[in-house]
Design a protein around this motif. Structure first.
Motif, PDB file in Angstrom:
ATOM      1  N   ALA A   1      13.935  -0.814 -11.877  1.00 23.89           N
ATOM      2  CA  ALA A   1      12.542  -1.082 -11.508  1.00 23.89           C
ATOM      3  C   ALA A   1      12.398  -1.291 -10.005  1.00 23.89           C
ATOM      4  CB  ALA A   1      12.031  -2.304 -12.273  1.00 23.89           C
ATOM      5  N   LEU A   2      13.334  -2.031  -9.407  1.00 21.69           N
ATOM      6  CA  LEU A   2      13.274  -2.248  -7.962  1.00 21.69           C
ATOM      7  C   LEU A   2      13.555  -0.956  -7.205  1.00 21.69           C
ATOM      8  CD1 LEU A   2      12.884  -4.388  -5.766  1.00 21.69           C
ATOM      9  CD2 LEU A   2      15.350  -4.756  -5.789  1.00 21.69           C
ATOM     10  N   LEU A   3      14.460  -0.155  -7.698  1.00 19.81           N
ATOM     11  CA  LEU A   3      14.753   1.132  -7.060  1.00 19.81           C
ATOM     12  C   LEU A   3      13.514   2.014  -7.024  1.00 19.81           C
ATOM     13  CD1 LEU A   3      16.801   3.259  -5.990  1.00 19.81           C
ATOM     14  CD2 LEU A   3      17.214   3.866  -8.373  1.00 19.81           C
ATOM     15  N   LEU A   4      12.773   2.061  -8.118  1.00 20.58           N
ATOM     16  CA  LEU A   4      11.569   2.893  -8.198  1.00 20.58           C
ATOM     17  C   LEU A   4      10.352   2.210  -7.591  1.00 20.58           C
ATOM     18  CD1 LEU A   4      12.000   4.229 -11.841  1.00 20.58           C
ATOM     19  CD2 LEU A   4      12.544   5.411  -9.706  1.00 20.58           C
ATOM     20  N   GLY A   5      10.451   0.919  -7.311  1.00 22.30           N
ATOM     21  CA  GLY A   5       9.308   0.203  -6.760  1.00 22.30           C
ATOM     22  C   GLY A   5       8.235  -0.072  -7.790  1.00 22.30           C
ATOM     23  N   TRP A   6       8.638  -0.334  -9.030  1.00 23.41           N
ATOM     24  CA  TRP A   6       7.691  -0.665 -10.095  1.00 23.41           C
ATOM     25  C   TRP A   6       7.570  -2.182 -10.195  1.00 23.41           C
ATOM     26  CZ3 TRP A   6       8.025  -3.219 -14.906  1.00 23.41           C
ATOM     27  CH2 TRP A   6       6.922  -3.028 -15.739  1.00 23.41           C
ATOM     28  N   ARG A   7       6.345  -2.701  -9.978  1.00 28.64           N
ATOM     29  CA  ARG A   7       6.103  -4.137  -9.970  1.00 28.64           C
ATOM     30  C   ARG A   7       7.138  -4.824  -9.074  1.00 28.64           C
ATOM     31  NH1 ARG A   7       1.033  -4.287 -12.112  1.00 28.64           N
ATOM     32  NH2 ARG A   7       0.918  -2.588 -13.623  1.00 28.64           N
ATOM     33  N   THR A   8       7.106  -4.428  -7.807  1.00 26.89           N
ATOM     34  CA  THR A   8       8.197  -4.760  -6.891  1.00 26.89           C
ATOM     35  C   THR A   8       8.382  -6.254  -6.715  1.00 26.89           C
ATOM     36  OG1 THR A   8       7.584  -2.734  -5.726  1.00 26.89           O
ATOM     37  CG2 THR A   8       9.152  -4.187  -4.647  1.00 26.89           C
ATOM     38  N   ARG A   9       7.311  -7.016  -6.658  1.00 30.30           N
ATOM     39  CA  ARG A   9       7.458  -8.463  -6.442  1.00 30.30           C
ATOM     40  C   ARG A   9       8.236  -9.104  -7.588  1.00 30.30           C
ATOM     41  NH1 ARG A   9       1.833  -7.816  -5.030  1.00 30.30           N
ATOM     42  NH2 ARG A   9       1.546  -7.868  -2.775  1.00 30.30           N
ATOM     43  N   THR A  10       7.879  -8.776  -8.818  1.00 28.03           N
ATOM     44  CA  THR A  10       8.596  -9.329  -9.965  1.00 28.03           C
ATOM     45  C   THR A  10       9.993  -8.737 -10.072  1.00 28.03           C
ATOM     46  OG1 THR A  10       6.501  -9.620 -11.144  1.00 28.03           O
ATOM     47  CG2 THR A  10       8.512  -9.663 -12.459  1.00 28.03           C
ATOM     48  N   ALA A  11      10.112  -7.429  -9.828  1.00 27.98           N
ATOM     49  CA  ALA A  11      11.411  -6.771  -9.945  1.00 27.98           C
ATOM     50  C   ALA A  11      12.410  -7.330  -8.938  1.00 27.98           C
ATOM     51  CB  ALA A  11      11.251  -5.266  -9.752  1.00 27.98           C
ATOM     52  N   SER A  12      11.951  -7.681  -7.732  1.00 33.43           N
ATOM     53  CA  SER A  12      12.867  -8.225  -6.733  1.00 33.43           C
ATOM     54  C   SER A  12      13.416  -9.582  -7.166  1.00 33.43           C
ATOM     55  CB  SER A  12      12.170  -8.342  -5.379  1.00 33.43           C
ATOM     56  OG  SER A  12      11.079  -9.254  -5.440  1.00 33.43           O
TER      57      SER A  12
ATOM     58  N   TYR B   1      17.319 -12.219   0.154  1.00 34.84           N
ATOM     59  CA  TYR B   1      16.346 -11.939   1.212  1.00 34.84           C
ATOM     60  C   TYR B   1      15.253 -10.986   0.741  1.00 34.84           C
ATOM     61  CZ  TYR B   1      20.104 -13.820   4.155  1.00 34.84           C
ATOM     62  OH  TYR B   1      21.073 -14.625   4.698  1.00 34.84           O
ATOM     63  N   LEU B   2      15.590 -10.044  -0.147  1.00 32.08           N
ATOM     64  CA  LEU B   2      14.599  -9.064  -0.599  1.00 32.08           C
ATOM     65  C   LEU B   2      13.425  -9.713  -1.330  1.00 32.08           C
ATOM     66  CD1 LEU B   2      16.746  -6.034  -1.840  1.00 32.08           C
ATOM     67  CD2 LEU B   2      15.058  -6.028  -0.013  1.00 32.08           C
ATOM     68  N   VAL B   3      13.647 -10.884  -1.909  1.00 35.81           N
ATOM     69  CA  VAL B   3      12.560 -11.573  -2.611  1.00 35.81           C
ATOM     70  C   VAL B   3      11.409 -11.885  -1.659  1.00 35.81           C
ATOM     71  CG1 VAL B   3      11.971 -13.681  -3.878  1.00 35.81           C
ATOM     72  CG2 VAL B   3      14.133 -12.516  -4.325  1.00 35.81           C
ATOM     73  N   PHE B   4      11.707 -12.136  -0.395  1.00 42.12           N
ATOM     74  CA  PHE B   4      10.689 -12.529   0.576  1.00 42.12           C
ATOM     75  C   PHE B   4      10.047 -11.335   1.292  1.00 42.12           C
ATOM     76  CE2 PHE B   4      13.737 -15.976   0.167  1.00 42.12           C
ATOM     77  CZ  PHE B   4      12.911 -17.066  -0.048  1.00 42.12           C
ATOM     78  N   THR B   5      10.490 -10.136   1.023  1.00 39.06           N
ATOM     79  CA  THR B   5       9.959  -8.966   1.719  1.00 39.06           C
ATOM     80  C   THR B   5       8.900  -8.268   0.881  1.00 39.06           C
ATOM     81  OG1 THR B   5      11.649  -7.479   0.817  1.00 39.06           O
ATOM     82  CG2 THR B   5      12.159  -8.606   2.889  1.00 39.06           C
ATOM     83  N   ARG B   6       8.015  -7.582   1.556  1.00 45.35           N
ATOM     84  CA  ARG B   6       7.043  -6.707   0.896  1.00 45.35           C
ATOM     85  C   ARG B   6       7.610  -5.280   0.951  1.00 45.35           C
ATOM     86  NH1 ARG B   6       1.048  -8.505   2.859  1.00 45.35           N
ATOM     87  NH2 ARG B   6       0.562  -7.579   0.849  1.00 45.35           N
ATOM     88  N   CYS B   7       8.641  -5.064   0.152  1.00 49.55           N
ATOM     89  CA  CYS B   7       9.420  -3.831   0.257  1.00 49.55           C
ATOM     90  C   CYS B   7       8.864  -2.692  -0.583  1.00 49.55           C
ATOM     91  CB  CYS B   7      10.868  -4.104  -0.128  1.00 49.55           C
ATOM     92  SG  CYS B   7      11.069  -4.909  -1.731  1.00 49.55           S
ATOM     93  N   GLY B   8       7.700  -2.860  -1.167  1.00 51.04           N
ATOM     94  CA  GLY B   8       7.106  -1.790  -1.956  1.00 51.04           C
ATOM     95  C   GLY B   8       5.892  -1.158  -1.313  1.00 51.04           C
ATOM     96  N   GLN B   9       5.744  -1.293   0.010  1.00 50.65           N
ATOM     97  CA  GLN B   9       4.562  -0.739   0.682  1.00 50.65           C
ATOM     98  C   GLN B   9       4.553   0.777   0.690  1.00 50.65           C
ATOM     99  OE1 GLN B   9       3.339  -3.345   4.324  1.00 50.65           O
ATOM    100  NE2 GLN B   9       5.566  -3.407   4.245  1.00 50.65           N
ATOM    101  N   VAL B  10       5.727   1.383   0.794  1.00 53.50           N
ATOM    102  CA  VAL B  10       5.837   2.842   0.804  1.00 53.50           C
ATOM    103  C   VAL B  10       6.983   3.237  -0.126  1.00 53.50           C
ATOM    104  CG1 VAL B  10       4.923   3.090   3.148  1.00 53.50           C
ATOM    105  CG2 VAL B  10       7.377   2.799   2.815  1.00 53.50           C
ATOM    106  N   TRP B  11       6.980   4.507  -0.523  1.00 60.24           N
ATOM    107  CA  TRP B  11       8.065   5.073  -1.340  1.00 60.24           C
ATOM    108  C   TRP B  11       8.284   4.253  -2.608  1.00 60.24           C
ATOM    109  CZ3 TRP B  11      11.988   5.800   3.244  1.00 60.24           C
ATOM    110  CH2 TRP B  11      11.489   6.782   4.104  1.00 60.24           C
ATOM    111  N   SER B  12       7.217   3.927  -3.303  1.00 63.16           N
ATOM    112  CA  SER B  12       7.330   3.132  -4.519  1.00 63.16           C
ATOM    113  C   SER B  12       6.217   3.521  -5.484  1.00 63.16           C
ATOM    114  CB  SER B  12       7.247   1.634  -4.202  1.00 63.16           C
ATOM    115  OG  SER B  12       5.960   1.297  -3.712  1.00 63.16           O
ATOM    116  N   LEU B  13       6.430   3.208  -6.751  1.00 62.42           N
ATOM    117  CA  LEU B  13       5.386   3.420  -7.749  1.00 62.42           C
ATOM    118  C   LEU B  13       4.199   2.492  -7.512  1.00 62.42           C
ATOM    119  CD1 LEU B  13       7.540   3.801 -10.994  1.00 62.42           C
ATOM    120  CD2 LEU B  13       6.568   5.604  -9.558  1.00 62.42           C
ATOM    121  N   ASP B  14       4.460   1.315  -6.963  1.00 65.71           N
ATOM    122  CA  ASP B  14       3.360   0.403  -6.620  1.00 65.71           C
ATOM    123  C   ASP B  14       2.452   1.011  -5.562  1.00 65.71           C
ATOM    124  OD1 ASP B  14       4.324  -1.405  -8.412  1.00 65.71           O
ATOM    125  OD2 ASP B  14       5.266  -2.701  -6.931  1.00 65.71           O
TER     126      ASP B  14
END
Length: 415
Positions: free
Chosen positions: A97-108, A139-152
């Motif tokens: 899920a994190l790899l695909l960027g699906w529900r990134t905040r929860t997935a992280s 550290y990834l929990v605190f990032t907004r890492c789903g802004q691009v290249w994600s299903l989100d």
């Protein structure tokens, strides 16, 4: 004083108004989630020996160790086999899920729980890259890492496009359902006393859960934009701070590794690289290792070059051209380590950490190339599907019924 105040206000505005490095954070998200996912899949047949309750590092031994070091691991909540199997599967799903960027905040958050639980369950399993992955998952929990290249990001773009066309957008049901399930799990775990080895991880999990609830309420129920703006500012500050910590962590890794190498006599005389090439444990390709170590000059150049690149890298961050050159050399070095020494996951973890320094322009061009390649593959696949034939094109000169065509193709057909 006015110039200083203006500079300070611009700096504060830059940190609070936007989440910086969206492409870099997306790359490290994909890199670390992909590395952990590949590791879990490769070790799936050996999961019992590595992390299972009946493995060599037994459940009681792990329980005693975590009681001393207060490390978090959900695998010690139960010594039953069903719990272990379910948790291992959940760790795989969270990584995907994190790899695909699906529900990134929860997935992280779930990704962090999976990484910490498995690694703290068996602390003697790993090759060095697990330490990097351990830290970066936090550290990834605190990032907004789903802004691009994600299903989100794709879902958000579709929602914005629908609103721009004046269409009514249906309410999201998956997010609240996922939030409710996670909240129920947190309540059960907390009130049954499972969080008994420290307060940091439980506090982080509860804070993340409450924050997601506030975010949903501000987005759906707030009558004014101020709550959403405030949450955006807090999220941007956390993201930018976490990205800075990730960069500092990567620099610290290379700096300490380089300076420790300088103090070693084998690195000083240029023979340090020769010895690991001839260890059976680190020689998946003995012929290739023998070929590389056959030249003393190559061994000396590689040894000295490794030390110089690692020591110099943190000091080149303010010179873009030199930094990019050293970054390429570091990635090549880790690629060679992955092949020659048989340490693919260590190398993937380090390359993912290095990716935080990649230029934005390069990442955008890389993303465009991947998108075009995917489009060409889709067009090629569509072109292989035959178009429906007209009555004139049919061999019988008539429309083919579904029953007849299915029978001719040998497919089962029932009315």
């Amino acid at each position: 004083m006015n110039r200083f105040s203006l500079t300070l206000s611009r700096g504060i505005a830059k940190v609070t108004e936007a989440a910086l490095g969206p492409y870099q954070s997306a790359v490290i998200r994909i890199g670390f989630a992909g590395t952990w996912l590949l590791f879990l899949l490769r070790e799936f047949p050996h999961r019992q020996e590595l992390y299972g309750p009946a493995g060599p590092w037994g459940w009681n031994l792990a329980k005693q160790l975590t009681a001393d070091n207060h490390a978090f691991t959900a695998l010690l909540w139960s010594d039953g086999q069903p719990w272990f199997e379910c948790f291992y599967l959940l760790a795989i799903l969270a990584s995907a899920a994190l790899l695909l960027g699906w529900r990134t905040r929860t997935a992280s958050v779930l990704f962090m729980v999976g990484v910490l639980s498995l690694q703290n369950r068996s602390v003697f399993v790993g090759d060095g890259g697990d330490n990097v992955l351990h830290l970066m998952s936090f550290y990834l929990v605190f990032t907004r890492c789903g802004q691009v290249w994600s299903l989100d990001a794709r879902r958000a773009a579709r929602v914005e496009a629908a609103r721009a066309r004046g269409q009514r957008v249906s309410a999201d049901r998956v997010g609240p359902a996922l939030w409710a399930v996670c909240g129920l799990a947190l309540v059960l775990v907390t009130f049954t006393g499972r969080f008994d080895n420290g307060w940091l991880i439980p506090a982080l999990l509860w804070t993340a859960w409450v924050g997601l609830g506030l975010w949903w309420a501000a987005d759906r129920r707030a009558t004014s934009p101020e709550p959403r703006i405030l949450l955006d500012v807090v999220a941007n500050v956390l993201h930018n701070g976490a990205l800075l910590v990730i960069m500092a962590e990567a620099c610290l890794i290379y700096a300490t590794a380089g300076w420790y190498k300088i103090q070693g006599s084998r690195w000083q005389d240029g023979t340090a690289v020769y010895y690991p090439l001839h260890l059976d444990y680190f020689s998946p390709w003995p012929g290739l290792a023998d070929l590389m170590s056959s030249s003393g000059t190559i061994m000396m150049v590689v040894a000295y070059g490794t030390v110089m690149v690692q020591v110099a890298f943190p000091f080149t961050l303010f010179n873009r051209r030199v930094k990019n050159v050293l970054l390429v050399l570091l990635m090549i070095e880790h690629s060679v380590i992955a092949v020659v020494l048989g340490l693919p996951f260590f190398s993937l973890a380090m390359i993912s950490a290095d990716a935080v320094f990649l230029p934005t322009g390069f990442l955008r061009r890389l993303g465009a190339l991947v998108a075009r390649a995917c489009e060409r593959s889709v067009r090629r696949a569509d072109s292989t599907v035959p178009a429906p034939r007209t009555p004139e094109e049919s061999p019988q000169g008539r429309w083919e019924s579904p029953r007849a065509s299915a029978a001719e193709r040998g497919e089962g057909f029932t009315a």
